[in-house]
Write a protein that holds these residues in place. Structure first.
Motif, PDB file in Angstrom:
ATOM      1  N   MET A 250     -44.953  26.969 -47.510  1.00 33.11           N
ATOM      2  CA  MET A 250     -43.952  27.444 -48.522  1.00 33.11           C
ATOM      3  C   MET A 250     -44.305  28.767 -48.988  1.00 33.11           C
ATOM      4  SD  MET A 250     -41.260  25.253 -48.382  1.00 33.11           S
ATOM      5  CE  MET A 250     -40.440  25.306 -49.954  1.00 33.11           C
ATOM      6  N   GLU A 251     -45.622  28.964 -49.426  1.00 36.79           N
ATOM      7  CA  GLU A 251     -46.059  30.384 -49.839  1.00 36.79           C
ATOM      8  C   GLU A 251     -45.814  31.258 -48.728  1.00 36.79           C
ATOM      9  OE1 GLU A 251     -47.540  33.270 -52.140  1.00 36.79           O
ATOM     10  OE2 GLU A 251     -46.919  31.111 -52.769  1.00 36.79           O
ATOM     11  N   GLU A 252     -45.909  30.973 -47.619  1.00 33.54           N
ATOM     12  CA  GLU A 252     -45.692  32.133 -46.397  1.00 33.54           C
ATOM     13  C   GLU A 252     -44.376  32.217 -46.340  1.00 33.54           C
ATOM     14  OE1 GLU A 252     -46.619  32.087 -41.525  1.00 33.54           O
ATOM     15  OE2 GLU A 252     -47.644  30.656 -42.838  1.00 33.54           O
ATOM     16  N   ALA A 253     -43.418  31.206 -46.544  1.00 28.44           N
ATOM     17  CA  ALA A 253     -41.954  31.324 -46.570  1.00 28.44           C
ATOM     18  C   ALA A 253     -41.683  32.204 -47.350  1.00 28.44           C
ATOM     19  CB  ALA A 253     -41.141  29.910 -46.421  1.00 28.44           C
ATOM     20  N   TRP A 254     -42.125  32.213 -48.729  1.00 32.34           N
ATOM     21  CA  TRP A 254     -41.681  33.224 -49.856  1.00 32.34           C
ATOM     22  C   TRP A 254     -42.121  34.566 -49.382  1.00 32.34           C
ATOM     23  CZ3 TRP A 254     -44.400  36.496 -52.842  1.00 32.34           C
ATOM     24  CH2 TRP A 254     -43.689  37.208 -53.900  1.00 32.34           C
ATOM     25  N   GLN A 255     -43.390  34.997 -48.775  1.00 30.12           N
ATOM     26  CA  GLN A 255     -43.911  35.983 -48.626  1.00 30.12           C
ATOM     27  C   GLN A 255     -42.864  36.728 -47.600  1.00 30.12           C
ATOM     28  OE1 GLN A 255     -48.120  35.653 -47.785  1.00 30.12           O
ATOM     29  NE2 GLN A 255     -48.414  35.161 -49.948  1.00 30.12           N
TER      30      GLN A 255
END
Length: 261
Positions: free
Chosen positions: A17-22
């Motif tokens: 999910m953090e990668e999706a935000w970035q």
């Protein structure tokens, strides 16, 4: 944009999910810049708006008004469903008469908080503030308000003011006051702590420059700039990321099936 919105519901440790935000943040910025250059202001504004705050952090009525004022529902066919949904959502939440008393009490509460905050930050001398705190301590029975006054006197403990607003909102609502919920709030102070850190940081992002000009104490943005030598723009981004990380802690409570709230 939908993936970007979803990424704000992540919990701590969710690397995907953090990668999706970035990923989505990077591409939304590219869309905003490219569409602005092409003169496609409507798509550019949507991307800019999405990058500022996710939908579930916003006030529904104000968001619906923005959609209407900018005319996105007329210019972009795919925006109409969102416009209607936002409008219906805001009507259901904001204008329900059973919440009128709660809104009045919260308005009074925040008005008092603003006045007291300005007294401590701008207008009072140290001697005057100490006398004021002593006077309040002698006359106030409501412990959360007393805690708030004491917290203002020691600015480093600003987050202790959070329980007072949270409990005022809960007690002035129309739903029955349930002992289990009160016990949960009392024993899970972290959710109040993180929620009000987010509130104060968001407030700093919107008003810190104006408050500094009128003689207020340095805010989180100015403190970060002083500590690191960063520009105001970089400091803004740092504070926004701090808020996003704190939201992950709040999300854990929202996702907990055992939470009575």
């Amino acid at each position: 944009m939908s993936l970007h919105e979803a990424s704000y519901y992540s919990l701590e440790g969710e690397s995907i999910m953090e990668e999706a935000w970035q990923f989505t943040s990077k591409h939304l910025k590219e869309v905003m810049i490219s569409k602005s250059k092409q003169g496609d202001v409507f798509v550019a504004e949507q991307a800019k708006r999405a990058l500022e705050l996710p939908l579930h952090w916003k006030v529904p009525m104000l968001e619906a008004r923005w959609w209407k004022d900018i005319g996105l529902g007329e210019k972009l066919s795919f925006a109409r469903d969102s416009l209607v949904a936002s409008f219906v959502w805001s009507m259901g939440i904001v204008f329900e008469p059973q919440f009128a008393y709660c809104r009045r009490i919260l308005t009074i509460t925040f008005a008092l908080i603003s006045v007291i905050d300005d007294i401590y930050d701008v207008y009072g001398t140290l001697d005057e503030l100490e006398l004021f705190a002593d006077a309040v301590e002698r006359i106030l029975i409501y412990f959360e308000w007393l805690g708030n006054i004491q917290a203002y006197f020691v600015e480093a403990k600003w987050y202790h003011g959070g329980p007072m607003v949270t409990m005022t909102a809960y007690l002035s609502g129309t739903n029955p006051i349930i002992e289990k919920e009160l016990e949960f709030l009392e024993s899970n102070r972290d959710i109040i702590h993180w929620s009000f850190k987010i509130l104060r940081l968001q407030d700093d992002l919107g008003t810190s420059s104006d408050e500094i000009q009128r003689g207020d104490v340095p805010k989180s943005i100015q403190c970060y700039m002083h500590e690191t030598g960063a520009s105001e723009e970089v400091a803004h981004e740092h504070i926004k990321d701090m808020m996003r990380q704190m939201w992950k802690k709040v999300n854990a409570y929202r996702a907990d099936k055992d939470s009575p709230l």
